[in-house]
Design a protein around this motif. Structure first.
Motif, PDB file in Angstrom:
ATOM      1  N   GLY A  41      34.938  42.095  30.469  1.00 54.97           N
ATOM      2  CA  GLY A  41      34.196  42.022  31.771  1.00 54.97           C
ATOM      3  C   GLY A  41      34.373  40.442  32.343  1.00 54.97           C
ATOM      4  N   LYS A  42      34.065  39.734  31.291  1.00 53.28           N
ATOM      5  CA  LYS A  42      34.030  38.161  31.474  1.00 53.28           C
ATOM      6  C   LYS A  42      35.401  37.793  31.803  1.00 53.28           C
ATOM      7  CE  LYS A  42      30.085  37.464  28.403  1.00 53.28           C
ATOM      8  NZ  LYS A  42      29.677  36.706  27.273  1.00 53.28           N
ATOM      9  N   THR A  43      36.459  38.243  31.076  1.00 48.64           N
ATOM     10  CA  THR A  43      37.694  37.643  31.258  1.00 48.64           C
ATOM     11  C   THR A  43      38.417  38.212  32.461  1.00 48.64           C
ATOM     12  OG1 THR A  43      37.714  37.520  28.926  1.00 48.64           O
ATOM     13  CG2 THR A  43      40.020  37.503  30.125  1.00 48.64           C
ATOM     14  N   PHE A  44      38.338  39.439  32.816  1.00 46.94           N
ATOM     15  CA  PHE A  44      38.954  40.100  33.898  1.00 46.94           C
ATOM     16  C   PHE A  44      38.095  40.300  35.157  1.00 46.94           C
ATOM     17  CE2 PHE A  44      41.501  41.533  29.997  1.00 46.94           C
ATOM     18  CZ  PHE A  44      42.390  40.414  30.343  1.00 46.94           C
ATOM     19  N   GLY A  45      36.824  39.944  35.384  1.00 44.74           N
ATOM     20  CA  GLY A  45      36.008  39.996  36.274  1.00 44.74           C
ATOM     21  C   GLY A  45      36.326  39.837  37.635  1.00 44.74           C
ATOM     22  N   ILE A  50      43.858  46.023  36.225  1.00 45.33           N
ATOM     23  CA  ILE A  50      43.540  45.759  34.940  1.00 45.33           C
ATOM     24  C   ILE A  50      44.567  47.026  34.205  1.00 45.33           C
ATOM     25  CG2 ILE A  50      42.419  45.613  32.815  1.00 45.33           C
ATOM     26  CD1 ILE A  50      40.043  44.696  34.290  1.00 45.33           C
ATOM     27  N   SER A  51      45.403  46.503  33.253  1.00 40.38           N
ATOM     28  CA  SER A  51      46.221  47.705  32.628  1.00 40.38           C
ATOM     29  C   SER A  51      45.627  47.868  31.146  1.00 40.38           C
ATOM     30  CB  SER A  51      47.718  47.146  32.445  1.00 40.38           C
ATOM     31  OG  SER A  51      48.500  47.924  31.557  1.00 40.38           O
ATOM     32  N   ALA A  67      45.711  41.703  32.487  1.00 42.93           N
ATOM     33  CA  ALA A  67      45.880  41.337  33.681  1.00 42.93           C
ATOM     34  C   ALA A  67      45.938  39.633  33.784  1.00 42.93           C
ATOM     35  CB  ALA A  67      44.598  41.646  34.296  1.00 42.93           C
ATOM     36  N   ASP A  68      46.558  39.463  34.735  1.00 42.27           N
ATOM     37  CA  ASP A  68      46.866  37.971  34.985  1.00 42.27           C
ATOM     38  C   ASP A  68      47.221  37.161  33.769  1.00 42.27           C
ATOM     39  OD1 ASP A  68      45.539  38.369  37.496  1.00 42.27           O
ATOM     40  OD2 ASP A  68      43.733  37.770  36.810  1.00 42.27           O
ATOM     41  N   ARG A  69      48.568  37.839  33.068  1.00 39.07           N
ATOM     42  CA  ARG A  69      48.797  37.032  32.036  1.00 39.07           C
ATOM     43  C   ARG A  69      48.156  36.944  30.874  1.00 39.07           C
ATOM     44  NH1 ARG A  69      53.098  32.599  34.926  1.00 39.07           N
ATOM     45  NH2 ARG A  69      54.199  34.045  36.427  1.00 39.07           N
ATOM     46  N   LYS A  70      47.064  37.630  31.081  1.00 37.85           N
ATOM     47  CA  LYS A  70      46.104  37.789  29.685  1.00 37.85           C
ATOM     48  C   LYS A  70      45.826  38.871  29.297  1.00 37.85           C
ATOM     49  CE  LYS A  70      43.277  35.433  32.352  1.00 37.85           C
ATOM     50  NZ  LYS A  70      41.788  34.725  32.963  1.00 37.85           N
ATOM     51  N   THR A  71      45.617  38.992  27.889  1.00 38.56           N
ATOM     52  CA  THR A  71      45.445  40.055  27.202  1.00 38.56           C
ATOM     53  C   THR A  71      44.358  40.230  25.969  1.00 38.56           C
ATOM     54  OG1 THR A  71      47.914  40.813  27.380  1.00 38.56           O
ATOM     55  CG2 THR A  71      46.604  42.045  25.689  1.00 38.56           C
ATOM     56  N   VAL A  72      43.514  41.097  26.139  1.00 38.47           N
ATOM     57  CA  VAL A  72      42.262  41.428  25.306  1.00 38.47           C
ATOM     58  C   VAL A  72      42.658  42.677  24.530  1.00 38.47           C
ATOM     59  CG1 VAL A  72      39.881  41.466  24.655  1.00 38.47           C
ATOM     60  CG2 VAL A  72      40.612  40.123  26.371  1.00 38.47           C
ATOM     61  N   THR A  73      42.739  42.562  23.052  1.00 42.74           N
ATOM     62  CA  THR A  73      43.047  43.590  22.313  1.00 42.74           C
ATOM     63  C   THR A  73      41.719  43.807  21.272  1.00 42.74           C
ATOM     64  OG1 THR A  73      44.055  42.492  20.262  1.00 42.74           O
ATOM     65  CG2 THR A  73      45.593  43.216  22.275  1.00 42.74           C
TER      66      THR A  73
END
Length: 218
Positions: A41-45, A50-51, A67-73
């Motif tokens: 939520g903080k990263t892609f708010g 979002i994929s 999303a936006d060239r960033k990924t959280v796994t």
């Protein structure tokens, strides 16, 4: 869906399966750590889309949010989610409608006198809603706000922070609080919080928040 011992929240959103055929055999379920979703939520708010992807690797299941060239796994939690959907009533005839912001602000003000973990008393009558808090002999507070009641007058005791958590996710100007019943008259049923499009019209049920009241102190 998310749950603890006191509350359950469900939010339904539209998604695009990318052309994957629909059907029960295409359903995927993922148990994700709450901290991971908070970070997402903080990263892609502020991201538009979002994929989400779920993969298996070396006997481990992973979920990725991109999303936006960033990924959280994150690793997925093994096990089955509790069957909480059955806790939600199909219909409730006893409910009250009020302005969401008014209820949030009144709860914050009245709760100032409470000690930690204490509950507020909410009295719903045809005249409106009255909030009452007794922190000590020296600290007491009460406030009344407008509310439209359908059904019987009802009194419930709720922890203010748990209620605020649910109200802050309501996407509408008005909120409906519905009162369920149990077979034991001495044990209050959960209250159901849903959106309300206007004073008269119920909102979509894409967000539902079920909160267990405290026992009333006489």
């Amino acid at each position: 869906m998310a749950t603890d011992r006191y509350r359950v929240a469900i939010r339904e959103i539209e998604w695009d399966g990318g052309g994957v055929a629909s059907g029960d055999d295409q359903t995927s379920t993922a148990l994700v750590p709450a901290r991971t979703l908070q970070e997402v939520g903080k990263t892609f708010g502020h991201s538009g889309t979002i994929s989400v992807s779920i993969t298996s690797r070396d006997d481990r299941e992973l979920i990725a949010f991109s999303a936006d060239r960033k990924t959280v796994t994150s690793l997925l939690i093994k096990g089955n989610f509790p069957p909480v959907r059955r806790l939600f009533p199909e219909t409730v005839e006893n409910y009250a409608v009020m302005n969401t912001a008014d209820l949030i602000e009144a709860t914050r003000r009245v709760a100032l006198v409470l000690e930690r973990e204490a509950a507020l008393r909410y009295s719903f009558t045809p005249d409106g809603l009255t909030l009452e808090a007794i922190g000590s002999e020296q600290a007491q507070a009460s406030e009344s706000i407008d509310a439209i009641l359908t059904g019987d007058a009802t009194v419930v005791s709720l922890k203010p922070q748990f209620l605020l958590d649910g109200l802050q996710a309501v996407p509408s100007e008005y909120v409906r609080i519905s009162f369920t019943k149990t077979e034991n008259p001495n044990k209050p049923g959960p209250v159901l919080i849903t959106s309300q499009t206007s004073r008269e019209q119920a909102g979509a049920d894409s967000y539902r928040y079920l909160l267990q009241p405290n026992l009333l102190l006489r």
